[in-house]
Design a protein around this motif. Structure first.
Motif, PDB file in Angstrom:
ATOM      1  N   MET A 265      11.037 -32.291  -7.248  1.00  0.00           N
ATOM      2  CA  MET A 265       9.900 -31.773  -8.003  1.00  0.00           C
ATOM      3  C   MET A 265       9.815 -30.280  -7.717  1.00  0.00           C
ATOM      4  O   MET A 265       9.742 -29.865  -6.558  1.00  0.00           O
ATOM      5  CB  MET A 265       8.600 -32.462  -7.597  1.00  0.00           C
ATOM      6  N   ILE A 266       9.859 -29.492  -8.775  1.00  0.00           N
ATOM      7  CA  ILE A 266       9.912 -28.041  -8.629  1.00  0.00           C
ATOM      8  C   ILE A 266       8.668 -27.432  -9.266  1.00  0.00           C
ATOM      9  O   ILE A 266       8.394 -27.653 -10.448  1.00  0.00           O
ATOM     10  CB  ILE A 266      11.174 -27.469  -9.299  1.00  0.00           C
ATOM     11  N   THR A 267       7.909 -26.695  -8.480  1.00  0.00           N
ATOM     12  CA  THR A 267       6.702 -26.028  -8.958  1.00  0.00           C
ATOM     13  C   THR A 267       6.905 -24.520  -8.889  1.00  0.00           C
ATOM     14  O   THR A 267       7.229 -23.985  -7.820  1.00  0.00           O
ATOM     15  CB  THR A 267       5.475 -26.421  -8.123  1.00  0.00           C
ATOM     16  N   GLU A 268       6.759 -23.860 -10.012  1.00  0.00           N
ATOM     17  CA  GLU A 268       6.853 -22.401 -10.069  1.00  0.00           C
ATOM     18  C   GLU A 268       5.455 -21.844 -10.317  1.00  0.00           C
ATOM     19  O   GLU A 268       4.725 -22.341 -11.175  1.00  0.00           O
ATOM     20  CB  GLU A 268       7.809 -21.972 -11.172  1.00  0.00           C
ATOM     21  N   TYR A 269       5.098 -20.790  -9.573  1.00  0.00           N
ATOM     22  CA  TYR A 269       3.755 -20.252  -9.687  1.00  0.00           C
ATOM     23  C   TYR A 269       3.772 -18.724  -9.731  1.00  0.00           C
ATOM     24  O   TYR A 269       4.703 -18.066  -9.255  1.00  0.00           O
ATOM     25  CB  TYR A 269       2.882 -20.727  -8.522  1.00  0.00           C
ATOM     26  N   THR A 270       2.729 -18.190 -10.303  1.00  0.00           N
ATOM     27  CA  THR A 270       2.527 -16.737 -10.347  1.00  0.00           C
ATOM     28  C   THR A 270       1.165 -16.439  -9.737  1.00  0.00           C
ATOM     29  O   THR A 270       0.166 -17.091 -10.066  1.00  0.00           O
ATOM     30  CB  THR A 270       2.554 -16.225 -11.795  1.00  0.00           C
TER      31      THR A 270
ATOM     32  N   LEU B 174      -1.293 -13.260  -7.223  1.00  0.00           N
ATOM     33  CA  LEU B 174      -1.567 -11.849  -6.941  1.00  0.00           C
ATOM     34  C   LEU B 174      -1.582 -11.647  -5.442  1.00  0.00           C
ATOM     35  O   LEU B 174      -2.306 -12.338  -4.712  1.00  0.00           O
ATOM     36  CB  LEU B 174      -2.923 -11.451  -7.542  1.00  0.00           C
ATOM     37  N   ASP B 175      -0.747 -10.708  -4.976  1.00  0.00           N
ATOM     38  CA  ASP B 175      -0.727 -10.372  -3.557  1.00  0.00           C
ATOM     39  C   ASP B 175      -2.023  -9.644  -3.199  1.00  0.00           C
ATOM     40  O   ASP B 175      -2.351  -8.614  -3.791  1.00  0.00           O
ATOM     41  CB  ASP B 175       0.478  -9.490  -3.231  1.00  0.00           C
ATOM     42  N   TYR B 176      -2.765 -10.188  -2.252  1.00  0.00           N
ATOM     43  CA  TYR B 176      -4.085  -9.646  -1.936  1.00  0.00           C
ATOM     44  C   TYR B 176      -3.995  -8.217  -1.421  1.00  0.00           C
ATOM     45  O   TYR B 176      -4.851  -7.370  -1.728  1.00  0.00           O
ATOM     46  CB  TYR B 176      -4.763 -10.538  -0.897  1.00  0.00           C
ATOM     47  N   ASP B 177      -2.966  -7.919  -0.612  1.00  0.00           N
ATOM     48  CA  ASP B 177      -2.858  -6.587  -0.010  1.00  0.00           C
ATOM     49  C   ASP B 177      -2.357  -5.545  -0.990  1.00  0.00           C
ATOM     50  O   ASP B 177      -2.891  -4.425  -1.068  1.00  0.00           O
ATOM     51  CB  ASP B 177      -1.940  -6.635   1.216  1.00  0.00           C
ATOM     52  N   THR B 178      -1.302  -5.886  -1.754  1.00  0.00           N
ATOM     53  CA  THR B 178      -0.691  -4.888  -2.641  1.00  0.00           C
ATOM     54  C   THR B 178      -1.245  -4.938  -4.056  1.00  0.00           C
ATOM     55  O   THR B 178      -0.996  -4.043  -4.859  1.00  0.00           O
ATOM     56  CB  THR B 178       0.826  -5.104  -2.704  1.00  0.00           C
ATOM     57  N   GLN B 179      -1.957  -6.020  -4.364  1.00  0.00           N
ATOM     58  CA  GLN B 179      -2.470  -6.234  -5.717  1.00  0.00           C
ATOM     59  C   GLN B 179      -1.353  -6.295  -6.762  1.00  0.00           C
ATOM     60  O   GLN B 179      -1.555  -5.994  -7.932  1.00  0.00           O
ATOM     61  CB  GLN B 179      -3.464  -5.123  -6.105  1.00  0.00           C
ATOM     62  N   GLU B 180      -0.170  -6.686  -6.311  1.00  0.00           N
ATOM     63  CA  GLU B 180       0.960  -6.842  -7.215  1.00  0.00           C
ATOM     64  C   GLU B 180       1.196  -8.326  -7.507  1.00  0.00           C
ATOM     65  O   GLU B 180       0.913  -9.186  -6.669  1.00  0.00           O
ATOM     66  CB  GLU B 180       2.226  -6.231  -6.603  1.00  0.00           C
ATOM     67  N   GLU B 181       1.751  -8.567  -8.689  1.00  0.00           N
ATOM     68  CA  GLU B 181       2.050  -9.938  -9.079  1.00  0.00           C
ATOM     69  C   GLU B 181       3.235 -10.464  -8.281  1.00  0.00           C
ATOM     70  O   GLU B 181       4.245  -9.761  -8.122  1.00  0.00           O
ATOM     71  CB  GLU B 181       2.363 -10.000 -10.579  1.00  0.00           C
ATOM     72  N   VAL B 182       3.114 -11.658  -7.802  1.00  0.00           N
ATOM     73  CA  VAL B 182       4.204 -12.289  -7.059  1.00  0.00           C
ATOM     74  C   VAL B 182       4.510 -13.640  -7.688  1.00  0.00           C
ATOM     75  O   VAL B 182       3.624 -14.305  -8.245  1.00  0.00           O
ATOM     76  CB  VAL B 182       3.856 -12.465  -5.570  1.00  0.00           C
ATOM     77  N   LYS B 183       5.769 -14.035  -7.609  1.00  0.00           N
ATOM     78  CA  LYS B 183       6.200 -15.327  -8.124  1.00  0.00           C
ATOM     79  C   LYS B 183       6.846 -16.120  -7.002  1.00  0.00           C
ATOM     80  O   LYS B 183       7.506 -15.555  -6.129  1.00  0.00           O
ATOM     81  CB  LYS B 183       7.173 -15.162  -9.284  1.00  0.00           C
ATOM     82  N   GLY B 184       6.645 -17.406  -7.036  1.00  0.00           N
ATOM     83  CA  GLY B 184       7.217 -18.250  -6.004  1.00  0.00           C
ATOM     84  C   GLY B 184       7.614 -19.615  -6.544  1.00  0.00           C
ATOM     85  O   GLY B 184       7.221 -20.002  -7.640  1.00  0.00           O
ATOM     86  N   THR B 185       8.407 -20.313  -5.758  1.00  0.00           N
ATOM     87  CA  THR B 185       8.874 -21.646  -6.138  1.00  0.00           C
ATOM     88  C   THR B 185       8.736 -22.589  -4.950  1.00  0.00           C
ATOM     89  O   THR B 185       9.111 -22.241  -3.825  1.00  0.00           O
ATOM     90  CB  THR B 185      10.347 -21.614  -6.585  1.00  0.00           C
ATOM     91  N   ILE B 186       8.181 -23.753  -5.215  1.00  0.00           N
ATOM     92  CA  ILE B 186       8.095 -24.806  -4.205  1.00  0.00           C
ATOM     93  C   ILE B 186       8.933 -25.979  -4.693  1.00  0.00           C
ATOM     94  O   ILE B 186       8.719 -26.499  -5.788  1.00  0.00           O
ATOM     95  CB  ILE B 186       6.644 -25.263  -3.992  1.00  0.00           C
ATOM     96  N   GLU B 187       9.892 -26.372  -3.891  1.00  0.00           N
ATOM     97  CA  GLU B 187      10.774 -27.481  -4.263  1.00  0.00           C
ATOM     98  C   GLU B 187      10.633 -28.610  -3.262  1.00  0.00           C
ATOM     99  O   GLU B 187      10.826 -28.420  -2.063  1.00  0.00           O
ATOM    100  CB  GLU B 187      12.231 -27.016  -4.326  1.00  0.00           C
TER     101      GLU B 187
ATOM    102  N   SER C 267       8.544 -28.961 -13.060  1.00  0.00           N
ATOM    103  CA  SER C 267       9.666 -29.714 -13.614  1.00  0.00           C
ATOM    104  C   SER C 267      10.109 -30.757 -12.600  1.00  0.00           C
ATOM    105  O   SER C 267       9.829 -30.651 -11.404  1.00  0.00           O
ATOM    106  CB  SER C 267      10.827 -28.780 -13.978  1.00  0.00           C
ATOM    107  N   CYS C 268      10.786 -31.778 -13.114  1.00  0.00           N
ATOM    108  CA  CYS C 268      11.320 -32.845 -12.270  1.00  0.00           C
ATOM    109  C   CYS C 268      12.790 -33.051 -12.604  1.00  0.00           C
ATOM    110  O   CYS C 268      13.191 -32.964 -13.770  1.00  0.00           O
ATOM    111  CB  CYS C 268      10.581 -34.154 -12.503  1.00  0.00           C
ATOM    112  N   VAL C 269      13.580 -33.330 -11.593  1.00  0.00           N
ATOM    113  CA  VAL C 269      15.000 -33.621 -11.773  1.00  0.00           C
ATOM    114  C   VAL C 269      15.277 -35.003 -11.189  1.00  0.00           C
ATOM    115  O   VAL C 269      14.889 -35.297 -10.050  1.00  0.00           O
ATOM    116  CB  VAL C 269      15.883 -32.567 -11.069  1.00  0.00           C
ATOM    117  N   PHE C 270      15.923 -35.859 -11.986  1.00  0.00           N
ATOM    118  CA  PHE C 270      16.341 -37.181 -11.523  1.00  0.00           C
ATOM    119  C   PHE C 270      17.853 -37.278 -11.664  1.00  0.00           C
ATOM    120  O   PHE C 270      18.397 -37.149 -12.768  1.00  0.00           O
ATOM    121  CB  PHE C 270      15.667 -38.282 -12.336  1.00  0.00           C
TER     122      PHE C 270
END
Length: 371
Positions: free
Chosen positions: A285-290, A292-305, A274-277
C-alpha cells in the motif's frame, strides 16, 4: 465408511470455500450454483477436497447423501409456499411475467421435446458447457432478459443465440429447483417425491387443461401443438454435442483479477493512494502526500510504503457478497479487508478505514490509453 460429522458450521464454511474454488468472482452462491446446475461431478470433487482438508481424511469421493445434500444451504426457498398455493404457483412459474414464467415458455418446451428431457427435469451442466464454453460459470444469467424480457416466446423465424438459450434454460433450472427445495426432495430431483409431483401436476392440469405437461414425463410435439397451435421450434441450428468441454476451477488461494497496480479513483486532499497485488501473494500500500514544511514554509512531498503479504480466504461475488482477504504488514500485523469488483474497478475496505475505497487498474488504463 464416513466417520465425520457435518452440521451447520460445515455448511457455512463450505459455502465460503466454494466461492474461491468453483465459482470465482461472480454472482453464484453455493445455493445459486446448485439451483442452476445441480449436484455435479465438479461440485462433488470440491466437496470431497473440502471434507478431506477439514477432517484430515483421504476419501476418494464423498457422496452428497453424506452431507444431507447440503440441505442447510438449499432449504431457504419456501417450497411449501407453492405446494399449498395454486395462485402463487401460477403467478411465479406460469403466468404473464416473462422473466419468471419459464415453466410455460415456448423455447423451454421445444428444447425439452427435441432433446428427450422429461418436463421438470433440470438441464445438465454439460449442456451449458457446450453452449457457453469453459467459462460458463462466468455467464451473466439475466443479461439476455434486460432488453428482451419475453425471451423464448418470440415468433419464428427468430433465431436464438447460444447465450439466449442458456439464459432461458438456466432460469428454467432455477424454477424447477425452487420447487424441489423441500425436506422431502433434498436431492433436487422433483420426481423423488411422488406426492409433491402429484400436487404440481394437478396444478398444471388446472392451468393448461388436458394437454398439460406433467413433471417426470416427456412432453410431445402433439401437446405443444394443442397448447400453442403450432409446431415446436426447430432448434437444430443450436449445438447438441456435450462432449469434450472440461471446466478447471481456479486455485482457492489467489485471484488473477486482483493482480496489478490499483490507483485510488479519488484522492483525499493532498493524499493519494495505490495498492499493488503480486502473483506471489506479496504487495504494498503506497501513500503519497504533499505538505508544508513548518520551518521553511516550502512544499514537501513524501511517500509511505507499507509492504504486505496477502491471503484470500473468500472470493468476491460482487458487492452483495464481497470477498475477504487477510493482509499481514511488515511480517506481523494482520488486518482483515473486504473487497469486490465492479465494472473493472476494485473496491476495498478494511484496516482503519471505515469506508470503501474505489481503485482503478492503472496498468489496464495505461494499456488502453497507449492503444
Amino acid at each position: 465408511m464416513y466417520d465425520f460429522e457435518w452440521g451447520d458450521a460445515e455448511n457455512e464454511a463450505f459455502a465460503e470455500y466454494i466461492q474461491g474454488t468453483l465459482v470465482p468472482e461472480f454472482t453464484y452462491t453455493l445455493n445459486g450454483y446448485i439451483h442452476c446446475y445441480g449436484f455435479t461431478d465438479e461440485l462433488n470433487k470440491i466437496l470431497t477436497d473440502f471434507v478431506n482438508e477439514r477432517f484430515d481424511r483421504n476419501y476418494e469421493s464423498v457422496p452428497f447423501s453424506e452431507v444431507d445434500y447440503l440441505y442447510g444451504i438449499t432449504k431457504y426457498n419456501n417450497t411449501q409456499f407453492y405446494i399449498n398455493n395454486y395462485e402463487k404457483f401460477c403467478d411465479y412459474f406460469l403466468d404473464a411475467d416473462p422473466y419468471y414464467g419459464m415453466l410455460n415458455n415456448k423455447l423451454t418446451f421445444s428444447y425439452l421435446i427435441q432433446n428427450n428431457i422429461p418436463y421438470g427435469e433440470c438441464v445438465s451442466a454439460e449442456i451449458f458447457k457446450t453452449l457457453l464454453g469453459e467459462g460458463y460459470l462466468l455467464f451473466e444469467r439475466s443479461g439476455s432478459f434486460s432488453f428482451k424480457p419475453h425471451l423464448g416466446n418470440f415468433d419464428e423465424p427468430y433465431k436464438y443465440s447460444n447465450e439466449e438459450l442458456a439464459s432461458v434454460l438456466l432460469k428454467y433450472n432455477d424454477c424447477v429447483s425452487t420447487l424441489c427445495a423441500d425436506a422431502d426432495i433434498k436431492t433436487m430431483v422433483i420426481t423423488d417425491s411422488p406426492e409433491t409431483c402429484e400436487i404440481y401436476n394437478g396444478y398444471l392440469k388446472d392451468y393448461f387443461g388436458n394437454s398439460a405437461p406433467q413433471f417426470g414425463k416427456l412432453m410431445t410435439a402433439e401437446q405443444y401443438k394443442e397448447l400453442f397451435g403450432e409446431e415446436p421450434m426447430d432448434l437444430s441450428y443450436l449445438p447438441k454435442d456435450v462432449s469434450g468441454v472440461v471446466y478447471f476451477p481456479p486455485e482457492h488461494s489467489t485471484s488473477k483479477d486482483l493482480y496489478g497496480t490499483w490507483v485510488a479513483c479519488q484522492s483525499r486532499g493532498s493524499i493519494s493512494q495505490s495498492c499493488v497485488f503480486n502473483e506471489d501473494n506479496t504487495g504494498a500500500m503506497i501513500t503519497e502526500y504533499t505538505g508544508l514544511d513548518y520551518d521553511t514554509q516550502e512544499e514537501v512531498k513524501g511517500t509511505i510504503e507499507r509492504k504486505f503479504t496477502y491471503e484470500i480466504i473468500k472470493h468476491s461475488s460482487g458487492h452483495r457478497w464481497p470477498g475477504k482477504m487477510l493482509l499481514t504488514f511488515d511480517g506481523d500485523k494482520t488486518e482483515e479487508y473486504f473487497f469486490y469488483f465492479d465494472y473493472g474497478d476494485l473496491y476495498l475496505e478494511g484496516g482503519n478505514d471505515k469506508y470503501t475505497t474505489e481503485y482503478y487498474n492503472a496498468e489496464a488504463k495505461a494499456a488502453e490509453h497507449y492503444h
